[in-house]
Enzyme design. Structure first.
Site, PDB file in Angstrom:
ATOM      1  N   ASP A  14     -30.153 -15.306  -9.858  1.00  0.00           N
ATOM      2  CA  ASP A  14     -29.463 -14.162 -10.450  1.00  0.00           C
ATOM      3  C   ASP A  14     -29.561 -14.345 -11.959  1.00  0.00           C
ATOM      4  OD1 ASP A  14     -27.808 -11.894 -10.804  1.00  0.00           O
ATOM      5  OD2 ASP A  14     -26.056 -13.186 -10.991  1.00  0.00           O
ATOM      6  N   GLU A  73     -33.294 -11.055  -8.407  1.00  0.00           N
ATOM      7  CA  GLU A  73     -32.776  -9.697  -8.461  1.00  0.00           C
ATOM      8  C   GLU A  73     -33.633  -8.855  -9.399  1.00  0.00           C
ATOM      9  OE1 GLU A  73     -28.382  -9.032  -8.071  1.00  0.00           O
ATOM     10  OE2 GLU A  73     -28.682  -8.308 -10.104  1.00  0.00           O
ATOM     11  N   ASP A 145     -21.903 -16.342 -10.498  1.00  0.00           N
ATOM     12  CA  ASP A 145     -23.348 -16.262 -10.698  1.00  0.00           C
ATOM     13  C   ASP A 145     -24.111 -17.098  -9.668  1.00  0.00           C
ATOM     14  OD1 ASP A 145     -23.452 -14.620 -13.227  1.00  0.00           O
ATOM     15  OD2 ASP A 145     -22.188 -16.277 -13.898  1.00  0.00           O
TER      16      ASP A 145
END
Length: 177
Positions: A14, A73, A145
């Site tokens: 991420d 992502e 995160d």
């Protein structure tokens, strides 16, 4: 032995210019096992230095845990163009650290990741954290995160399983004709 029967190690990332979440899982068939998670803290220094921290951090984790595949992502359209550009550059640093180690990169939209882990694409970070803890049978909450990194890895594991299942079903049906 089919592709579904061997273990695959997936690193999920991420990306962020201040905090980059990383989650590493092992998956075989429909089983998922937690390996490692952490948050790479990039600080508030010069932006190129933060990109270097991401690159070196991801590179070190790859050398330590030796994943077979990476999931990250996709960039989403942020309200602030400058933030979107910085996010894209953080993604680039993580992707570069991965491809220099000859690892295939897979990209997923944030909504697809949330759908895969929580069951709804509009889930918030607390819901993702909760489901990561349940799905991986973790005793403690995972930082936001890092939980997102694990969620991306799980999304990819689910996608791999579904694709392998589809291919094996289509092949066996095709041979019947």
């Amino acid at each position: 032995m089919t592709e579904q029967q061997y273990m695959v190690r997936i690193i999920g990332i991420d990306p962020g210019s201040r905090f980059t979440g990383v989650g590493i899982i092992d998956t075989a068939q429909q089983k998922i096992q937690h390996v490692h998670h952490e948050t790479i803290k990039c600080g508030n220094g010069d932006f190129p230095d933060r990109l270097r921290i991401i690159f070196e951090g991801v590179n070190e984790l790859i050398k330590q845990f030796r994943p077979n595949e990476m999931a990250i992502e996709n960039v989403f359209m942020a309200k602030n163009a400058g933030s979107a550009l910085k996010l894209g550059q953080a993604r680039g640093a993580a992707i570069c650290a991965t491809v220099v180690n000859d690892i295939v990169v897979h990209e997923y939209a944030a909504k697809a990741v949330k759908q895969a882990v929580v069951g709804k694409g509009g889930a918030d970070k607390k819901q993702v954290q909760y489901m990561i803890r349940l799905l991986l049978n973790l005793k403690e909450n995972v930082q936001e995160d890092a939980a997102d990194g694990l969620a991306i890895a799980i999304c990819h594991a689910n996608n791999r399983w579904a694709q392998n299942r589809l291919v094996s079903n289509n092949t066996s049906n095709w041979r019947k004709f």
